[in-house]
Design a protein around this motif. Structure first.
Motif, PDB file in Angstrom:
ATOM      1  N   GLU B  30       0.815  -1.119  -0.274  1.00  0.00           N
ATOM      2  CA  GLU B  30      -0.063   0.113   0.013  1.00  0.00           C
ATOM      3  C   GLU B  30       0.877   1.133  -0.062  1.00  0.00           C
ATOM      4  O   GLU B  30       2.027   1.098   0.697  1.00  0.00           O
ATOM      5  N   ILE B  32       0.642   5.293   1.359  1.00  0.00           N
ATOM      6  CA  ILE B  32      -0.337   5.900   1.887  1.00  0.00           C
ATOM      7  C   ILE B  32       0.055   7.272   2.189  1.00  0.00           C
ATOM      8  O   ILE B  32       1.540   7.464   2.324  1.00  0.00           O
ATOM      9  N   ARG B 270      -2.224  12.437  -4.695  1.00  0.00           N
ATOM     10  CA  ARG B 270      -3.337  12.077  -5.179  1.00  0.00           C
ATOM     11  C   ARG B 270      -3.106  11.082  -6.463  1.00  0.00           C
ATOM     12  O   ARG B 270      -3.775  10.048  -6.476  1.00  0.00           O
ATOM     13  N   SER B 273      -1.223   7.483  -4.442  1.00  0.00           N
ATOM     14  CA  SER B 273      -1.366   6.845  -3.112  1.00  0.00           C
ATOM     15  C   SER B 273      -2.587   6.196  -3.383  1.00  0.00           C
ATOM     16  O   SER B 273      -3.593   6.173  -4.408  1.00  0.00           O
ATOM     17  N   ASP B 274      -2.683   5.050  -2.634  1.00  0.00           N
ATOM     18  CA  ASP B 274      -3.938   4.227  -2.352  1.00  0.00           C
ATOM     19  C   ASP B 274      -4.923   4.691  -1.380  1.00  0.00           C
ATOM     20  O   ASP B 274      -6.095   4.384  -1.523  1.00  0.00           O
ATOM     21  N   ARG B 275      -4.366   5.419  -0.359  1.00  0.00           N
ATOM     22  CA  ARG B 275      -5.176   5.989   0.746  1.00  0.00           C
ATOM     23  C   ARG B 275      -4.364   7.104   1.057  1.00  0.00           C
ATOM     24  O   ARG B 275      -3.367   7.411   1.198  1.00  0.00           O
ATOM     25  N   GLU B 287     -10.302   9.733   6.124  1.00  0.00           N
ATOM     26  CA  GLU B 287      -9.349   8.699   5.665  1.00  0.00           C
ATOM     27  C   GLU B 287      -9.920   8.324   4.292  1.00  0.00           C
ATOM     28  O   GLU B 287     -11.400   7.795   4.567  1.00  0.00           O
ATOM     29  N   GLY B 288      -9.355   7.885   3.170  1.00  0.00           N
ATOM     30  CA  GLY B 288      -9.982   7.391   2.296  1.00  0.00           C
ATOM     31  C   GLY B 288      -9.140   7.301   0.786  1.00  0.00           C
ATOM     32  O   GLY B 288      -8.019   7.898   1.126  1.00  0.00           O
ATOM     33  N   SER B 289      -9.917   6.958  -0.039  1.00  0.00           N
ATOM     34  CA  SER B 289      -9.122   6.975  -1.292  1.00  0.00           C
ATOM     35  C   SER B 289      -8.653   8.352  -1.827  1.00  0.00           C
ATOM     36  O   SER B 289      -9.569   9.154  -1.344  1.00  0.00           O
ATOM     37  N   PRO B 290      -7.628   8.373  -2.573  1.00  0.00           N
ATOM     38  CA  PRO B 290      -7.508   9.980  -3.031  1.00  0.00           C
ATOM     39  C   PRO B 290      -8.699  10.636  -3.619  1.00  0.00           C
ATOM     40  O   PRO B 290      -9.128  11.738  -3.522  1.00  0.00           O
ATOM     41  N   GLU B 291      -9.460   9.804  -4.437  1.00  0.00           N
ATOM     42  CA  GLU B 291     -10.593  10.527  -5.016  1.00  0.00           C
ATOM     43  C   GLU B 291     -11.813  10.910  -4.020  1.00  0.00           C
ATOM     44  O   GLU B 291     -12.121  12.083  -4.180  1.00  0.00           O
ATOM     45  N   GLN B 292     -11.944  10.256  -2.907  1.00  0.00           N
ATOM     46  CA  GLN B 292     -12.801  10.586  -1.794  1.00  0.00           C
ATOM     47  C   GLN B 292     -12.199  11.968  -1.181  1.00  0.00           C
ATOM     48  O   GLN B 292     -12.825  12.828  -0.898  1.00  0.00           O
TER      49      GLN B 292
END
Lengths: 229, 310
Positions: B30, B32, B270, B273-275, B287-292
């Motif tokens: 991952e 992060i 962005r 990252s996975d998170r 905390e979340g995916s870059p899209e979120q």
């Protein structure tokens, strides 16, 4: 008294006593010997003190701090007096000459200053160096010997040179005990000639030549060390 | 088994509470990113992961091994073994309420022996079974610093070789010279990979910031780490040198390296990252995916932060 007569007397005293009676060689010899002993013993003892001050043992750290503060906070002449009277009482098994007593006193004094030089030399190395080494999983010992000390030595050596110069000047205090170093020659010559000022000026010049040469040599060594890194 | 796990980390510097209960898990492979304003605690969180800062409370785990001391509040069996718990149960409280009360009010006594022999034995058992020496853990978890921190007294090649060679010595490798030759070869391969093999015998003071940071990264890589921590790796760089460092990091991410990155480079975070973790006032606020996190931020502080940096 004119400048001419002073210069004339200075020259005469220098030739008659310092060369003729060999006071230059013995005086400078004793001064340098005393300084060298004080610096070498001070450096060894001072390193031990610096290491002790980094230890985990609170009591040890307290004792060392107290020693250093006392040595730095009292006059060197007073320390020499105490050494002069106490050292023979401690070392009863050996005949301690005044020279040896004074050497012990100066060594202890210099140890206090050297320990501070080493401590601040280590402290001046960037904290990031330690962090990087520890973050790579190196032990604190490896970090100290491979990374911190080699860098600290560059801060320590010049300051140690200055300490040598300081000690050379401080040995003049030993004349109080008539150990034969350069300042003692003043008392000898004064006793014969009663000609104070030219004698003092001679001695001043000799001290200055010693310390000036030494600091110039240090400067050269420092430059070489910087070029090496 | 997670690569890295922090459990309920607190970090106090005297009266200053920098981290106030942070938990997160990093899985193998991952990437992060940790974002947040200066002073939010994001660097402290990263430094707690490899114990450059010792967490005041909480536990850090790496590949199933405990790096910190045991935190009794994280283990129900230890809490239940305590005299405090037993006292509460005797006074008529049920199990759940007693544990909640103990946790909320920090009721466990500081001295292990005061909580009874059973409690003390359990604490020791947990420690013995799980704890790993910090130095061992750090050899598998390298860190890249904002200020590069290359060793000033060593050449570039020696910078890279030092930790692997010393590790070989710690491990009492039989043929040290053969091992050194191997390490040297690997170091040169790494230098070639970043195109700096001609700098092998140069001292760090002769390098540009970008070169220093890329060498710091391969110095970490030379330990063959399982996870790499990056503490604002581009913040001290001139703008024209940021790209070369980010490119190298991107390369590592694509090769499957597990990475935790504290960064102000939002575009980079962005992209790779996975998170993304948004740390603020000592908590992970989002905390979340870059899209979120970048596309649809929920926390008002995060929205405010993004509006200022994007």
């Amino acid at each position: 008294m004119t400048l001419g007569t002073i210069l004339h007397d200075m020259w005469e005293i220098f030739v008659k006593y310092y060369i003729g009676e060999n006071l230059l060689a013995t005086g400078v010899g004793y001064t340098l010997a005393l300084s060298a002993i004080a610096v070498v013993c001070g450096a060894i003892l001072g390193s031990l003190l610096a290491i002790g001050k980094m230890s985990r043992f609170k009591v040890l750290r307290f004792i060392i701090t107290a020693f250093v503060e006392v040595m730095r906070g009292t006059p060197a002449l007073l320390q020499l007096y105490i050494a002069y009277f106490i050292v023979p009482m401690v070392f009863t098994f050996a005949e301690m000459s005044p020279f040896a007593c004074v050497a012990v006193g100066l060594s202890l004094n210099s140890a206090a200053y050297v320990s501070e030089i080493i401590r601040s030399g280590i402290g001046a190395v960037d904290k990031g160096q330690t962090e990087a080494a520890r973050a790579l999983g190196l032990t604190s010992r490896t970090t100290m010997t491979k990374i911190i000390l080699p860098q600290a030595i560059k801060n320590i050596l010049p300051a140690l040179g200055n300490e040598f110069v300081t000690i050379i000047k401080e040995t003049s205090l030993a004349s109080t005990f008539f150990v034969g170093e350069l300042m003692t020659t003043y008392a000898i010559i004064k006793g014969i000639t009663f000609n104070i000022i030219p004698t003092l000026l001679d001695i001043g010049i000799i001290y200055f030549i010693m310390t000036f040469t030494l600091s110039k040599l240090m400067g050269v060594a420092e430059k070489k060390m910087k070029a090496g890194a | 088994m997670s690569m890295l796990e922090v459990k309920n980390i607190y970090k106090n510097f005297g009266d200053l509470h920098v981290l106030k209960g942070v938990s997160t898990t990093v899985e193998k492979g991952e990437v992060i990113s940790i974002i947040g304003v200066s002073g939010s605690g994001k660097s402290t969180l990263l430094r707690c992961m490899n114990l450059l800062e010792e967490p005041t409370f909480g536990e850090v785990w790496m590949e199933g091994k405990l790096l910190t001391p045991v935190d009794p509040y994280l283990h129900f069996d230890i809490i239940r073994a305590s005299k405090t718990y037993k006292g509460l149960i005797e006074s008529g409280m049920d199990d759940e309420a007693a544990i909640k009360k103990i946790k909320d009010e920090d009721l466990l006594l500081e001295k292990h022996s005061q909580e009874g022999p059973e409690y003390k034995a359990l604490m020791q058992k947990h420690f013995k079974e799980n704890h790993i020496d910090t130095n061992l853990a750090r050899r598998k978890m390298s860190m890249v610093f904002q200020q590069f921190n290359l060793f000033n007294n060593l050449t570039v090649l020696d910078n890279i070789m030092l930790a692997p060679v010393e590790t070989a010595k710690y491990n009492k490798v039989k043929d040290l010279n053969a091992e050194k030759a191997k390490i040297r070869e690997q170091a040169m391969t790494l230098l070639k990979r970043i195109g700096l093999e001609d700098k092998a015998d140069v001292y760090p003071s002769k390098l540009s910031g970008g070169q220093k940071q890329r060498i710091a990264i391969v110095r970490s890589l030379a330990m063959n780490p399982d996870v790499m921590l990056f503490d604002e790796p581009t913040s001290a760089l001139d703008p024209e040198m940021i790209g070369e460092v980010l490119d190298l990091m991107k390369e590592l991410a694509e090769a499957g390296m597990t990475m935790v990155i504290v960064t102000h480079e939002m575009g980079f975070a962005r992209e790779v990252s996975d998170r993304v973790l948004f740390v603020d006032e000592g908590y992970i606020k989002e905390e979340g995916s870059p899209e979120q996190v970048f596309g649809n931020p929920q926390n008002p502080r995060l929205r405010d932060f993004l509006s200022k940096v994007l």
